[in-house]
Design an enzyme around this catalytic site. Sequence first.
Site, PDB file in Angstrom:
ATOM      1  N   LYS A 191       0.838  -1.202   0.000  1.00  7.39           N
ATOM      2  CA  LYS A 191       0.000   0.000   0.000  1.00  7.39           C
ATOM      3  C   LYS A 191       0.879   1.260   0.000  1.00  7.39           C
ATOM      4  O   LYS A 191       2.094   1.171   0.209  1.00  7.39           O
ATOM      5  CB  LYS A 191      -0.916  -0.037   1.230  1.00  7.39           C
ATOM      6  CG  LYS A 191      -1.933  -1.205   1.198  1.00  7.39           C
ATOM      7  CD  LYS A 191      -2.896  -1.133   2.373  1.00  7.39           C
ATOM      8  CE  LYS A 191      -3.859  -2.306   2.386  1.00  7.39           C
ATOM      9  NZ  LYS A 191      -4.838  -2.215   3.507  1.00  7.39           N
ATOM     10  N   TYR A 238     -12.337  -2.331  -3.455  1.00 12.56           N
ATOM     11  CA  TYR A 238     -12.844  -2.385  -2.081  1.00 12.56           C
ATOM     12  C   TYR A 238     -14.379  -2.402  -2.036  1.00 12.56           C
ATOM     13  O   TYR A 238     -14.970  -2.034  -1.027  1.00 12.56           O
ATOM     14  CB  TYR A 238     -12.303  -1.206  -1.273  1.00 12.56           C
ATOM     15  CG  TYR A 238     -10.879  -1.400  -0.782  1.00 12.56           C
ATOM     16  CD1 TYR A 238     -10.518  -2.542  -0.055  1.00 12.56           C
ATOM     17  CD2 TYR A 238      -9.896  -0.435  -0.998  1.00 12.56           C
ATOM     18  CE1 TYR A 238      -9.214  -2.721   0.413  1.00 12.56           C
ATOM     19  CE2 TYR A 238      -8.592  -0.609  -0.531  1.00 12.56           C
ATOM     20  CZ  TYR A 238      -8.261  -1.755   0.171  1.00 12.56           C
ATOM     21  OH  TYR A 238      -6.974  -1.924   0.653  1.00 12.56           O
ATOM     22  N   PHE A 240     -15.698   3.437   7.127  1.00 10.78           N
ATOM     23  CA  PHE A 240     -14.328   3.822   6.773  1.00 10.78           C
ATOM     24  C   PHE A 240     -14.063   3.750   5.269  1.00 10.78           C
ATOM     25  O   PHE A 240     -12.923   3.916   4.829  1.00 10.78           O
ATOM     26  CB  PHE A 240     -13.304   2.963   7.529  1.00 10.78           C
ATOM     27  CG  PHE A 240     -13.467   1.474   7.331  1.00 10.78           C
ATOM     28  CD1 PHE A 240     -12.887   0.830   6.246  1.00 10.78           C
ATOM     29  CD2 PHE A 240     -14.183   0.709   8.251  1.00 10.78           C
ATOM     30  CE1 PHE A 240     -13.029  -0.538   6.066  1.00 10.78           C
ATOM     31  CE2 PHE A 240     -14.333  -0.665   8.078  1.00 10.78           C
ATOM     32  CZ  PHE A 240     -13.757  -1.291   6.982  1.00 10.78           C
ATOM     33  N   ARG A 244      -1.769 -14.559   3.619  1.00 16.01           N
ATOM     34  CA  ARG A 244      -2.545 -13.884   4.673  1.00 16.01           C
ATOM     35  C   ARG A 244      -1.882 -14.109   6.035  1.00 16.01           C
ATOM     36  O   ARG A 244      -1.812 -13.202   6.866  1.00 16.01           O
ATOM     37  CB  ARG A 244      -3.991 -14.399   4.699  1.00 16.01           C
ATOM     38  CG  ARG A 244      -4.819 -14.062   3.481  1.00 16.01           C
ATOM     39  CD  ARG A 244      -5.341 -12.653   3.445  1.00 16.01           C
ATOM     40  NE  ARG A 244      -6.185 -12.308   4.565  1.00 16.01           N
ATOM     41  CZ  ARG A 244      -6.866 -11.170   4.678  1.00 16.01           C
ATOM     42  NH1 ARG A 244      -6.795 -10.247   3.715  1.00 16.01           N
ATOM     43  NH2 ARG A 244      -7.595 -10.904   5.717  1.00 16.01           N
ATOM     44  N   THR A 257      -5.523  -7.986  10.334  1.00 17.25           N
ATOM     45  CA  THR A 257      -5.855  -6.664   9.799  1.00 17.25           C
ATOM     46  C   THR A 257      -5.442  -5.543  10.752  1.00 17.25           C
ATOM     47  O   THR A 257      -4.873  -4.539  10.342  1.00 17.25           O
ATOM     48  CB  THR A 257      -7.383  -6.584   9.532  1.00 17.25           C
ATOM     49  OG1 THR A 257      -7.761  -7.704   8.710  1.00 17.25           O
ATOM     50  CG2 THR A 257      -7.763  -5.292   8.855  1.00 17.25           C
ATOM     51  N   ARG A 277       2.448  -7.039   8.970  1.00 17.42           N
ATOM     52  CA  ARG A 277       1.732  -6.015   9.728  1.00 17.42           C
ATOM     53  C   ARG A 277       2.180  -5.987  11.182  1.00 17.42           C
ATOM     54  O   ARG A 277       2.213  -4.917  11.817  1.00 17.42           O
ATOM     55  CB  ARG A 277       0.218  -6.269   9.618  1.00 17.42           C
ATOM     56  CG  ARG A 277      -0.325  -5.944   8.234  1.00 17.42           C
ATOM     57  CD  ARG A 277      -1.709  -6.507   8.047  1.00 17.42           C
ATOM     58  NE  ARG A 277      -2.368  -6.005   6.841  1.00 17.42           N
ATOM     59  CZ  ARG A 277      -3.558  -6.420   6.436  1.00 17.42           C
ATOM     60  NH1 ARG A 277      -4.218  -7.334   7.138  1.00 17.42           N
ATOM     61  NH2 ARG A 277      -4.095  -5.935   5.337  1.00 17.42           N
ATOM     62  N   ASN A 294      -1.839  -0.218   7.136  1.00 21.07           N
ATOM     63  CA  ASN A 294      -1.325  -1.537   7.524  1.00 21.07           C
ATOM     64  C   ASN A 294      -0.497  -2.203   6.429  1.00 21.07           C
ATOM     65  O   ASN A 294      -0.412  -3.423   6.343  1.00 21.07           O
ATOM     66  CB  ASN A 294      -2.461  -2.433   8.036  1.00 21.07           C
ATOM     67  CG  ASN A 294      -3.548  -2.645   6.997  1.00 21.07           C
ATOM     68  OD1 ASN A 294      -3.393  -2.242   5.847  1.00 21.07           O
ATOM     69  ND2 ASN A 294      -4.623  -3.295   7.386  1.00 21.07           N
ATOM     70  N   HIS A 321      -1.927  -5.319   1.227  1.00 25.56           N
ATOM     71  CA  HIS A 321      -3.214  -5.967   0.944  1.00 25.56           C
ATOM     72  C   HIS A 321      -2.940  -7.364   0.402  1.00 25.56           C
ATOM     73  O   HIS A 321      -1.995  -7.560  -0.357  1.00 25.56           O
ATOM     74  CB  HIS A 321      -4.003  -5.182  -0.114  1.00 25.56           C
ATOM     75  CG  HIS A 321      -5.167  -5.980  -0.643  1.00 25.56           C
ATOM     76  ND1 HIS A 321      -6.384  -6.010  -0.011  1.00 25.56           N
ATOM     77  CD2 HIS A 321      -5.263  -6.834  -1.705  1.00 25.56           C
ATOM     78  CE1 HIS A 321      -7.195  -6.834  -0.667  1.00 25.56           C
ATOM     79  NE2 HIS A 321      -6.542  -7.345  -1.701  1.00 25.56           N
ATOM     80  N   GLU A 371      -9.394  -9.856  -8.087  1.00 25.00           N
ATOM     81  CA  GLU A 371      -8.418  -8.775  -7.913  1.00 25.00           C
ATOM     82  C   GLU A 371      -7.293  -8.851  -8.948  1.00 25.00           C
ATOM     83  O   GLU A 371      -6.840  -7.820  -9.454  1.00 25.00           O
ATOM     84  CB  GLU A 371      -7.885  -8.807  -6.477  1.00 25.00           C
ATOM     85  CG  GLU A 371      -8.993  -8.434  -5.480  1.00 25.00           C
ATOM     86  CD  GLU A 371      -8.658  -8.720  -4.023  1.00 25.00           C
ATOM     87  OE1 GLU A 371      -7.531  -9.183  -3.729  1.00 25.00           O
ATOM     88  OE2 GLU A 371      -9.531  -8.467  -3.164  1.00 25.00           O
TER      89      GLU A 371
END
Length: 148
Positions: A9, A49, A57, A85, A91, A102, A112, A115, A126
């Site tokens: 990100k 998203y 948010f 993951r 998260t 993270r 964070n 993704h 995606e």
Amino acid sequence: MEKTFLMVKPDGVQRNLIGDIIARFERKGFKLAGAKLMTVSNALAEEHYGEHKDKPFFGELVDFITSGPVFAMVWEGEDVITTARTMMGATKPSEAAPGTIRGDYGVTVGKNVIHGSDSKESADREIGLFFETSELVNYEKDSLKWIY
Ligand code: DAT
Ligand code: MG
């Protein structure tokens, strides 16, 4: 072989974490199938998203992901979706284990660092959103036989 979509990100790019993040997945034994530095348009962010569009948010999320360049990647390997993951961590950085991306680098839930697709369906969706088929590279790695 399974594929997943991972994206450093804007905070991760600005904090010089692209190399570290690539290194983690390379060392693990996964294979890079595509990668590019890019900016995310508002339309792409809203589509990507989409599952969060009713969350409070959502606006913040779209503003953040479009706020600077991201590094988009496709990685390949056995169970790469779930394993990535796990390597990313929870998260919320406060719940992400030390040793995860993270857990090592994130402080707030918004910023964070990375993704990663959370299922086969989101990975396919995606990858299709961020990459043309022609941008993905099919090749053999000699190290494969030492990993599998
Ligand atoms: P993940 O990125 O782990 O798949 P998610 O899909 O639930 O998590 O949410 C997408 C992103 O939205 C997440 O990386 C950070 C942001 N986010 C999630 N929950 C949030 C919250 N309660 N407040 C602010 N941002 C949040
Ligand atoms: Mg998610």
